[in-house]
Design a protein around this motif. Structure first.
Motif, PDB file in Angstrom:
ATOM      1  N   ALA A 150      15.063  -9.901   6.990  1.00  0.00           N
ATOM      2  CA  ALA A 150      14.485  -8.686   6.403  1.00  0.00           C
ATOM      3  C   ALA A 150      14.752  -7.493   7.316  1.00  0.00           C
ATOM      4  CB  ALA A 150      12.986  -8.868   6.182  1.00  0.00           C
TER       5      ALA A 150
ATOM      6  N   ALA B 236      17.152  -3.294   0.156  1.00  0.00           N
ATOM      7  CA  ALA B 236      16.186  -4.257   0.695  1.00  0.00           C
ATOM      8  C   ALA B 236      14.886  -4.198  -0.102  1.00  0.00           C
ATOM      9  CB  ALA B 236      15.934  -3.987   2.175  1.00  0.00           C
ATOM     10  N   GLU B 237      14.506  -2.986  -0.517  1.00  0.00           N
ATOM     11  CA  GLU B 237      13.303  -2.853  -1.356  1.00  0.00           C
ATOM     12  C   GLU B 237      13.442  -3.681  -2.637  1.00  0.00           C
ATOM     13  OE1 GLU B 237      10.424  -0.411  -1.741  1.00  0.00           O
ATOM     14  OE2 GLU B 237      10.385  -0.435   0.437  1.00  0.00           O
ATOM     15  N   LEU B 238      14.660  -3.721  -3.178  1.00  0.00           N
ATOM     16  CA  LEU B 238      14.887  -4.494  -4.401  1.00  0.00           C
ATOM     17  C   LEU B 238      14.654  -5.983  -4.183  1.00  0.00           C
ATOM     18  CD1 LEU B 238      18.188  -2.991  -5.881  1.00  0.00           C
ATOM     19  CD2 LEU B 238      15.838  -2.636  -6.645  1.00  0.00           C
ATOM     20  N   MET B 239      14.713  -6.421  -2.928  1.00  0.00           N
ATOM     21  CA  MET B 239      14.503  -7.833  -2.619  1.00  0.00           C
ATOM     22  C   MET B 239      13.025  -8.112  -2.346  1.00  0.00           C
ATOM     23  SD  MET B 239      17.645  -8.683  -2.673  1.00  0.00           S
ATOM     24  CE  MET B 239      18.291  -7.295  -3.586  1.00  0.00           C
ATOM     25  N   GLY B 240      12.210  -7.085  -2.456  1.00  0.00           N
ATOM     26  CA  GLY B 240      10.795  -7.284  -2.166  1.00  0.00           C
ATOM     27  C   GLY B 240      10.431  -6.942  -0.734  1.00  0.00           C
ATOM     28  N   VAL B 241      11.379  -6.360   0.009  1.00  0.00           N
ATOM     29  CA  VAL B 241      11.084  -5.960   1.386  1.00  0.00           C
ATOM     30  C   VAL B 241      10.412  -4.578   1.350  1.00  0.00           C
ATOM     31  CG1 VAL B 241      12.075  -5.375   3.623  1.00  0.00           C
ATOM     32  CG2 VAL B 241      13.046  -7.255   2.296  1.00  0.00           C
ATOM     33  N   ASP B 242       9.198  -4.498   1.838  1.00  0.00           N
ATOM     34  CA  ASP B 242       8.499  -3.221   1.902  1.00  0.00           C
ATOM     35  C   ASP B 242       8.974  -2.519   3.169  1.00  0.00           C
ATOM     36  OD1 ASP B 242       6.793  -1.107   2.178  1.00  0.00           O
ATOM     37  OD2 ASP B 242       4.944  -2.279   2.047  1.00  0.00           O
TER      38      ASP B 242
ATOM     39  N   ILE C 197       8.010  -3.117   7.060  1.00  0.00           N
ATOM     40  CA  ILE C 197       8.991  -3.755   7.957  1.00  0.00           C
ATOM     41  C   ILE C 197       9.305  -2.836   9.138  1.00  0.00           C
ATOM     42  CG2 ILE C 197      11.494  -4.170   8.038  1.00  0.00           C
ATOM     43  CD1 ILE C 197      10.057  -6.638   7.282  1.00  0.00           C
TER      44      ILE C 197
END
Ligand SMILES: Nc1ncnc2c1ncn2[C@@H]1O[C@H](COP(=O)(O)OP(=O)(O)OP(=O)(O)O)[C@@H](O)[C@H]1O
Ligand SMILES: [Mg+2]
Lengths: 337, 232, 288
Positions: C168, C179-185, C189
């Motif tokens: 991440a 990365a946000e699209l992958m659920g990474v806030d 982070i």
């Protein structure tokens, strides 16, 4: 169809030009009506404003955020002391030479630090300032760690009495301020100014349009070093003493200067004036409270950067749409009638 | 009730309004095509649904729940995933790491690393290479696989065919059938009208930020589409 | 013989410089944020440790149990509350905001503690030494600092390249929007990354303050050492930072052996040489 014309002058700027001329005339006459303490404060305001305007040119217009401009303040000061002491050159001539000397030194520095991008450039310039400080401290001819003083005979060569000397230095400081403003103003209105705006908006795009970004930035860096060295020599002519710590002081010559520009409005010619006034006012008001004024200045600068990146002047422009130093070309659409 | 529904959806880039009152809906399991010329607002529509572009809370509803004010990272966890325009794999991650980060939100379901490799065997062979070492088609597969790893109920695909050879496009579209057979709703943005309409149940045509035509995909009227597409 | 000794002592000092540098390398690597206040956070950690160890009557080393979590929390909140707002294509805001924070911390410390020179104490370990084969005596404490630096870097390397959190971090560094699209806030982070950076800063600050004296104005030069270590090492891996720190330490040790006034200058010269010969550092990132 409505016509359009490109104009740079505005009504406010014309009024302002008149105001400035009157104000300057009053300041030039200050030795005849002001007291020496006030004159010293005005001189200090003048050289701080000159430093702020130069840093603003570098960081605000060319995007070169240097934290190492104390290099040229110190170097300018040392040039004055060394040339007068070693070769018996008249102080005024030595001050005139401080600019070229600093410009010369700034070229190799630029070639090294220009290899660093963005924020790393900032720290790189800072490392260079440390290097200058350390190297000057180990050169015996420059007085090593304890520095140099102007000898009485040199001081007397400016004027035989104290009042005369202070008057001469005062006028010189005002003259330097005017020269620095004129230099920055002229640069920004020249084709380099356009190139700078293009680089600031998008470096890759302007490079592809044939703007030589490296040469433009180098030019600005060297010109700024020139001006800063000039101002530095004057500052230390007033102080009569220089040491590595005083000459290459990060706090005195860069930190407060950056705060002035940021608070006043980076990337505008008007901003540094406001920022300088805020700095002097805070410092004088809080003179009895140690370094509180620095903490406050830092906090204001942080808040400005976060909430109003245009600074005080940005707010004024937003509010009243005035431009005192029209460096941008404005497209005016005329009513068809 | 439709799975995804937008009502008078508007979106802005600064002062520039890119979408005007879009009414869009998709039912569970449907495949929807979104077509339109360059700059019509297709990508913007997907980005707004996905939470990458701000809009009002009630403008987008998923299972009847307003999600317009949520961020992308929250929306993924609810079961919407996107294959972004231009694939956007992470260059410093290997192929397998790219797939794994697709599952970062932790949604469980039928898609696992093994099943993605089954769907795209070519990726399994090259799992340890840097993602940028893949060919364009393989990169697109990795981007689809990455999105599947979050086990979406609704998959948004932005111009899958961009820059790919026709044979490869055919392969990729064949995989979409497999994904659709799992019951996943597909929302496919394409400039290639016939490709998109060949797979879709219904389609929307956008023109300058507005829906200019919405109709079932079968037996469409070529002239009506041309009119809706170009506005001529 | 004498030179071997100098190089070993300098190399060990490099461990401390590597610890200084980790926080800077992390925040630059992940957020592209250069924290000008980094050196002041090193010094702040030392002052916090001083208060904690005096207040609780424990040794400076033991105070790490409090200082590290405290600095982690400070880093998290600082990033979440302030620094996240400065990120974008314009480099000025993060630079000037951290610059302002630097001046604020320095002057607050000055107001609170005065300009006196301080030192942390860790008991007998400060003065013990061991004899290496070949008869070279090395201090136990510098050795411990070096080993800690190696352990920290190995740990970071593991987290970065072997765990989901590391993925991440790297994804957010590559392309935050995707990365946000992958659920990474990304806000979270980034804040975590700054928290981790600050935890290492705390460790570095306390070890530094046991080794040498410090005062409110000690920060900037530590920022410069950290920066030099990062640039010399390149941004390719955390191990590069260790090598960068060691080269800096060795250069300083050699300079000091020639003449005390040359110690720091020699380090700067090593930095300059690398900058001119190999501007991307000895272990550059392959892609940026
Ligand atoms: N980041 C942005 N900032 C400002 N305007 C944008 C931005 N992205 C897109 N636009 C504008 O918004 C409008 C819609 O763009 P969008 O990318 O949604 O179109 P599209 O239908 O996906 O086109 P394409 O087929 O070229 O991908 C266009 O006018 C475009 O110029
Ligand atoms: Mg698009």
């Amino acid at each position: 169809m409505a016509g359009a014309r490109v104009e740079r002058g505005t009504r406010a700027s014309q009024l302002w030009a008149v105001g400035i001329t009157i104000g300057l005339a009053a300041l030039v006459a200050m030795p005849f009506w002001g007291d020496p303490g006030d004159m010293r404060l005005v001189a200090e305001m003048a050289y701080y404003l000159a430093l702020a305007q130069l840093w603003n040119l570098l960081a605000g217009y060319a995007g070169l955020v240097s934290v190492g401009q104390q290099i040229y303040v110190g170097l300018g000061g040392y040039t004055l002391f060394y040339l007068t002491d070693r070769f018996g050159i008249h102080p005024f001539l030595a001050i005139a030479l401080a600019g070229p000397v600093c410009a010369l030194f700034s070229i190799p520095v630029a070639l090294a630090v220009f290899r660093l991008r963005g924020a790393y450039f900032a720290i790189g310039t800072w490392v260079f300032a440390e290097i200058f400080l350390l190297v000057v401290s180990i050169i015996p001819a420059l007085g090593g760690g304890s520095g140099l003083s102007l000898t009485p005979s040199i001081v007397r060569s400016i004027s035989s009495n104290r009042a005369g000397r202070e008057m001469a230095i005062f006028w010189m400081t005002l003259a330097v301020l005017v020269v620095v403003f004129a230099l920055v103003y002229w640069l920004l209105r020249s084709r380099h100014g356009l190139a700078l705006t293009a680089i600031r908006d998008s470096e890759p795009a302007s490079a592809s349009l044939g703007v030589d970004t490296f040469r433009t930035k180098l030019l600005i860096y060297v010109v700024t070093a020139f001006g800063t060295g000039f101002v530095g020599a004057l500052i230390f002519l007033q102080k009569l003493r220089i040491s590595p710590e005083a000459g290459f002081s990060l706090n005195d010559w860069t930190v407060v200067v950056i705060f002035m520009v940021v608070i006043g409005g980076i990337g505008t010619l008007e901003g540094p004036i406001l920022g300088m006034l805020v700095y002097i006012a805070l410092r004088e008001l809080l003179a009895d409270f140690g370094t509180i004024y620095l903490i406050l200045l830092g906090a204001i600068a942080v808040a400005v950067m976060l909430k109003a990146p245009g600074g005080l002047w940005g707010w004024v422009v937003h509010r009243y749409d005035v431009h005192l130093f029209p460096v941008r070309r404005r497209l005016r659409f005329e009513k068809p009638d | 009730m439709s799975q995804l529904k937008t009502s008078s959806l508007r979106a802005f880039y600064g002062d520039f309004q890119a979408l005007f009152d879009i009414e869009f809906q998709a039912d569970e399991g449907e495949t929807i095509a979104v077509i339109g010329a360059n700059g019509a607002g297709k990508t913007t529509l997907l980005r707004t649904i996905m939470g990458q572009l701000a809009c009002d809370r009630d403008m987008v509803k998923f299972d009847g729940r307003p999600i317009g004010d949520l961020d992308a990272h929250e929306i993924v966890g609810m079961g919407i995933a996107m294959v972004p325009e231009g694939r956007r794999l992470f260059p410093s991650l290997s192929v397998e790491e790219n797939l794994k980060i697709g599952g970062y939100c932790g949604r469980r379901g039928s898609w696992t690393l093994e099943r993605v490799y089954q769907l795209f065997p070519m990726l399994a062979e090259r799992r340890d290479v840097p993602s940028m070492a893949l060919s364009g088609g393989q990169q697109q597969m990795a981007a689809i696989g990455r999105a599947l790893m979050s086990n979406p109920r609704l998959l948004l695909c932005d111009e899958l065919s961009l820059g790919l050879a026709p044979v490869i496009i055919k392969d990729i579209y064949a995989c979409l059938d497999v994904i659709s057979d799992e019951g996943t709703t597909l929302d496919i943005v394409e400039q290639d009208i016939s490709r998109a309409l060949g797979i879709a149940d219904r389609f929307y045509c956008l023109q300058e930020g507005r829906v200019s035509l919405a109709a079932p995909a079968g037996g469409y009227d070529q002239a009506a589409i041309t009119q809706a597409y170009f506005g001529i | 013989m004498g030179w071997v000794n100098i190089i070993i002592q300098g190399g060990l000092l490099g461990g401390l410089y590597a610890l200084f540098a980790i926080g800077l390398a992390l925040s630059f690597g992940i957020m592209r944020l250069v924290n000008i206040a980094h050196g002041d956070f090193i010094v702040l950690s030392a002052f916090v440790a001083m208060i904690v160890s005096a207040g609780l009557g424990i040794s400076a080393i033991a105070s790490l149990a409090v200082v590290i979590p405290a600095m982690f929390a400070l880093g998290y909140l600082l990033q979440r509350g302030i620094l996240n707002l400065t990120l974008g294509s314009d480099i000025l805001p993060p630079l000037l905001v951290t610059f302002g924070i630097s001046v604020i911390i320095q002057n607050l410390l000055l107001e609170g503690f005065g300009a006196d020179i301080q030192r942390l104490h860790a008991g007998a370990i400060e003065t013990e030494s061991v004899i290496l084969p070949g008869g070279i005596a090395v201090g136990v404490f510098p050795l411990l600092v070096f080993v800690l630096a190696v352990v920290c870097i190995a740990g970071l390397q593991f987290v970065f390249y072997r765990t989901g959190l590391g993925r991440a971090f790297r994804a957010a560094s590559d392309d935050p929007d995707t990365a946000e699209l992958m659920g990474v806030d990304k806000r979270h982070i980034y804040a975590l990354a700054m928290g981790v950076a600050m935890a290492f800063t705390a460790l570095a600050g306390v070890l530094f303050a046991i080794r040498t004296t410090f005062e409110p104005s000690s920060g900037p030069i530590r920022l410069i050492y950290a920066f030099e270590a990062v640039i010399i090492g390149g941004l390719g891996s955390f191990w590069g930072t260790l090598v960068g720190g060691m080269i800096l330490g060795i250069a300083q040790a050699i300079g000091a052996a020639l003449s005390p006034t040359w110690q720091i200058l020699a380090g700067h010269i090593a930095f300059l040489v690398v900058l001119i010969v190999k501007p991307s550092g000895l272990f550059p990132r392959t892609r940026d």
